[in-house]
Scaffold this motif. Structure first.
Motif, mmCIF file in Angstrom:
data_model
loop_
_atom_site.group_PDB
_atom_site.id
_atom_site.type_symbol
_atom_site.label_atom_id
_atom_site.label_comp_id
_atom_site.label_asym_id
_atom_site.label_seq_id
_atom_site.Cartn_x
_atom_site.Cartn_y
_atom_site.Cartn_z
ATOM 1 N N GLU A 16 0.994 -1.235 -0.185
ATOM 2 C CA GLU A 16 -0.054 0.473 0.337
ATOM 3 C C GLU A 16 0.901 1.393 -0.262
ATOM 4 O OE1 GLU A 16 -3.351 0.012 0.421
ATOM 5 O OE2 GLU A 16 -3.651 -2.102 0.074
ATOM 6 N N TYR A 46 -10.932 1.062 0.780
ATOM 7 C CA TYR A 46 -9.404 1.623 1.705
ATOM 8 C C TYR A 46 -10.130 1.684 2.701
ATOM 9 C CZ TYR A 46 -5.854 2.542 -1.619
ATOM 10 O OH TYR A 46 -5.294 1.715 -3.067
ATOM 11 N N GLN A 61 -9.842 -2.263 4.415
ATOM 12 C CA GLN A 61 -8.360 -2.154 4.167
ATOM 13 C C GLN A 61 -8.250 -2.160 5.832
ATOM 14 O OE1 GLN A 61 -5.833 -3.230 1.980
ATOM 15 N NE2 GLN A 61 -5.871 -4.009 3.645
#
Length: 151
Positions: A28, A112, A115
């Protein structure tokens, strides 16, 4: 023999979770979208090693610790439901969802958000498993001391 199997399976699970978490953060921060997608696919494939390792560690731990009432054993027993629930209800579904989104290049706000949840849940399981390893080592030391005093 049970203790060696338990310890080996637990360490394998612990290391895999650490690798998954670290790989995710590094991809990331420094990787391309293709790198992120590759990591997500590798994590999903790694579940075929992680899940059996954790099942072996959990099952053998339950068998070995069912009659134990010492503090380290009780602490491990209290942590295990959180580790299992976190894994089954958060980490596995998140891994599947994130891999499916990453494989088609869909890196939106929901990706995200999930995530972030996965990273927090993964860190929590890593910490809880680390505490279980610490307590397992304490239990091993306690058993060795008892055996020395009996001889």
């Amino acid at each position: 023999m049970k203790t060696k199997i338990h310890a080996t399976a637990g360490i394998i699970g612990f290391l895999i979770i650490g690798i998954f978490w670290t790989s995710t953060v590094l991809s990331e921060l420094f990787g391309s979208y293709e790198d992120i997608a590759s990591v997500k696919t590798a994590i999903l494939q790694g579940m075929f090693i992680l899940i059996p390792a954790l099942m072996i560690a959990g099952g053998s731990g339950m068998v070995m610790g069912q009659r134990r009432t010492d503090i380290p054993a009780v602490s491990k027993k209290k942590r295990m439901p959180f580790i299992v629930a976190n894994g089954l209800l958060v980490l596995v579904p998140a891994a599947i969802y994130l891999q499916s989104k990453a494989s088609v290049g869909d890196f939106d706000g929901i990706f995200y958000t999930i995530q972030g949840v996965e990273l927090v849940a993964g860190a929590a399981n890593f910490i809880l498993m680390g505490l279980n390893i610490r307590d397992g080592l304490a239990m091993t030391r306690m058993c060795r001391k008892r055996k020395k005093h009996v001889q």
